[in-house]
Design a protein around this motif. Sequence first.
Motif, PDB file in Angstrom:
ATOM      1  N   CYS A  10       0.758  -1.266   0.062  1.00 15.55           N
ATOM      2  CA  CYS A  10      -0.197  -0.050   0.092  1.00 15.55           C
ATOM      3  C   CYS A  10       1.050   1.404  -0.076  1.00 15.55           C
ATOM      4  CB  CYS A  10      -0.906   0.013   1.155  1.00 15.55           C
ATOM      5  SG  CYS A  10      -2.164  -1.369   1.340  1.00 15.55           S
ATOM      6  N   VAL A  40      -2.789   0.496   7.862  1.00 17.04           N
ATOM      7  CA  VAL A  40      -4.014   0.335   7.035  1.00 17.04           C
ATOM      8  C   VAL A  40      -5.010  -0.057   7.977  1.00 17.04           C
ATOM      9  CG1 VAL A  40      -4.735  -0.986   4.997  1.00 17.04           C
ATOM     10  CG2 VAL A  40      -2.478  -0.489   5.205  1.00 17.04           C
ATOM     11  N   PRO A  42      -8.990  -1.341   7.286  1.00 17.54           N
ATOM     12  CA  PRO A  42     -10.176  -1.430   6.472  1.00 17.54           C
ATOM     13  C   PRO A  42     -11.567  -1.682   7.411  1.00 17.54           C
ATOM     14  CG  PRO A  42      -9.038  -3.427   6.776  1.00 17.54           C
ATOM     15  CD  PRO A  42      -8.065  -2.328   7.366  1.00 17.54           C
ATOM     16  N   THR A  43     -12.647  -1.210   6.887  1.00 15.38           N
ATOM     17  CA  THR A  43     -13.926  -1.140   7.658  1.00 15.38           C
ATOM     18  C   THR A  43     -15.087  -1.669   6.805  1.00 15.38           C
ATOM     19  OG1 THR A  43     -13.163   0.606   9.011  1.00 15.38           O
ATOM     20  CG2 THR A  43     -15.485   0.281   9.144  1.00 15.38           C
ATOM     21  N   SER A  63     -14.797   0.715   3.911  1.00 18.07           N
ATOM     22  CA  SER A  63     -13.756   1.883   3.522  1.00 18.07           C
ATOM     23  C   SER A  63     -12.600   1.298   3.741  1.00 18.07           C
ATOM     24  CB  SER A  63     -14.205   3.028   4.314  1.00 18.07           C
ATOM     25  OG  SER A  63     -14.093   2.637   5.771  1.00 18.07           O
ATOM     26  N   LEU A  64     -11.553   1.901   3.230  1.00 23.64           N
ATOM     27  CA  LEU A  64     -10.024   1.667   3.521  1.00 23.64           C
ATOM     28  C   LEU A  64      -9.282   3.073   3.705  1.00 23.64           C
ATOM     29  CD1 LEU A  64      -7.787  -0.385   3.131  1.00 23.64           C
ATOM     30  CD2 LEU A  64      -7.444   0.246   0.819  1.00 23.64           C
ATOM     31  N   GLN A  65      -8.759   3.122   4.820  1.00 21.89           N
ATOM     32  CA  GLN A  65      -8.346   4.326   5.465  1.00 21.89           C
ATOM     33  C   GLN A  65      -6.610   3.781   5.451  1.00 21.89           C
ATOM     34  OE1 GLN A  65      -9.819   6.496   8.690  1.00 21.89           O
ATOM     35  NE2 GLN A  65      -7.706   6.800   9.405  1.00 21.89           N
ATOM     36  N   LEU A  66      -5.691   4.818   5.114  1.00 25.72           N
ATOM     37  CA  LEU A  66      -4.423   4.862   5.015  1.00 25.72           C
ATOM     38  C   LEU A  66      -3.734   6.072   5.589  1.00 25.72           C
ATOM     39  CD1 LEU A  66      -3.770   3.753   1.123  1.00 25.72           C
ATOM     40  CD2 LEU A  66      -4.069   2.247   2.906  1.00 25.72           C
ATOM     41  N   LYS A  85      -8.548   8.339   2.720  1.00 25.44           N
ATOM     42  CA  LYS A  85      -9.565   7.375   2.806  1.00 25.44           C
ATOM     43  C   LYS A  85     -10.464   7.451   1.568  1.00 25.44           C
ATOM     44  CE  LYS A  85     -13.275   6.176   5.984  1.00 25.44           C
ATOM     45  NZ  LYS A  85     -14.137   6.731   7.426  1.00 25.44           N
ATOM     46  N   SER A  87     -14.249   5.200   0.226  1.00 25.22           N
ATOM     47  CA  SER A  87     -15.351   4.505   0.746  1.00 25.22           C
ATOM     48  C   SER A  87     -16.398   4.435  -0.272  1.00 25.22           C
ATOM     49  CB  SER A  87     -16.073   5.234   1.988  1.00 25.22           C
ATOM     50  OG  SER A  87     -16.497   6.654   1.576  1.00 25.22           O
TER      51      SER A  87
END
Length: 329
Positions: A10, A40, A42-43, A63-66, A85, A87
């Motif tokens: 990532c 990283v 993920p939700t 969602s994916l937050q970095l 992020k 989503s």
Amino acid sequence: MKRQSLKKLCAGLILLGTVFAGGPLSTLTAQDTKDFDFDVIPTLKFEMLQLGEGNYLFSPSGSLQLMWTKNEESDSTAPEKITGKVSYSQDIFSKGIEGYDEKQFHGLGLFGKVVCGKNSFLLKLDGRGANPFESYKNFEGLLMYGRQLVKTDTLTLTLGGGLAATDTGIKIKGVNIFVVPMPMVYFNYSGEIIATEFEFIGLPSLRFTLLPNKMFRINCNCSLAGFDLPTDLRFDCALSCYPLKEGSMKDYLSFSAGISNNVSKFRIDMDNSLKYQYYCAYGEINATAISVRAGYAFGGKQLLSADGVKTKRDYDGGFYATIQGMYKF
């Protein structure tokens, strides 16, 4: 894939992209990346609401937050914190909406924030509807700048401003105004009696906890979903029990009972929209990494705006449930 391998993949993809884009992350050198912690997150979330006899609203989302956070001992000149992020969500009506063919609605969101010393820069884009980004009415965008004025062990205050692009409903000489200036306010206070957080970034929201260090706490939050008051005023108030007195999970495991006022909006097309406003009594088990909430919706309204005419109906309510899972790599 192992955790460290996923992080490196990532990080490499984002750094490569930002070098070509010339963005804030392109200031990070190979040496700088060693001074950062990279996460990283993920939700996944799934909600269900009973709308009527045999009719349900299903709402899956993810969602994916970095996030890069600079180590305190680092002497790098790179930003202190960088967050990105993306989503995506869906809202699916099992029987559709009376008089319309649309059953499935989409939501796409992008968020970015860079913190450099006392300065913060924020970009947010959201598109919702049967056809997201079809027009400015489906679109919401924010571009903000803020400066931290106060920072202590118990108090934080950031003020700033920027521009918001959305369907404001404002017309000047027949021309729709969809770009307006907006203030930016962030306030946080933490004490023995109360911990509170106020945020005004697009629309205002307020969260507070009474007795934040005790086993039994009162958690409340409220926010605006729009400017059609009082139906656009969201709130959630719960009595929560945190059974663990010691250990790393003492503030992350809780059992709650509460009541909330929820607002769900759907843009059918450029001229038609639907809104559900309802109260909900619920119970919740929250372990941070996973949370489950279930209850009953009641005393609500269905508001349909079609061709400039607003129609309001009573929504009698039904079963409500939500489950959310997240993980930090």
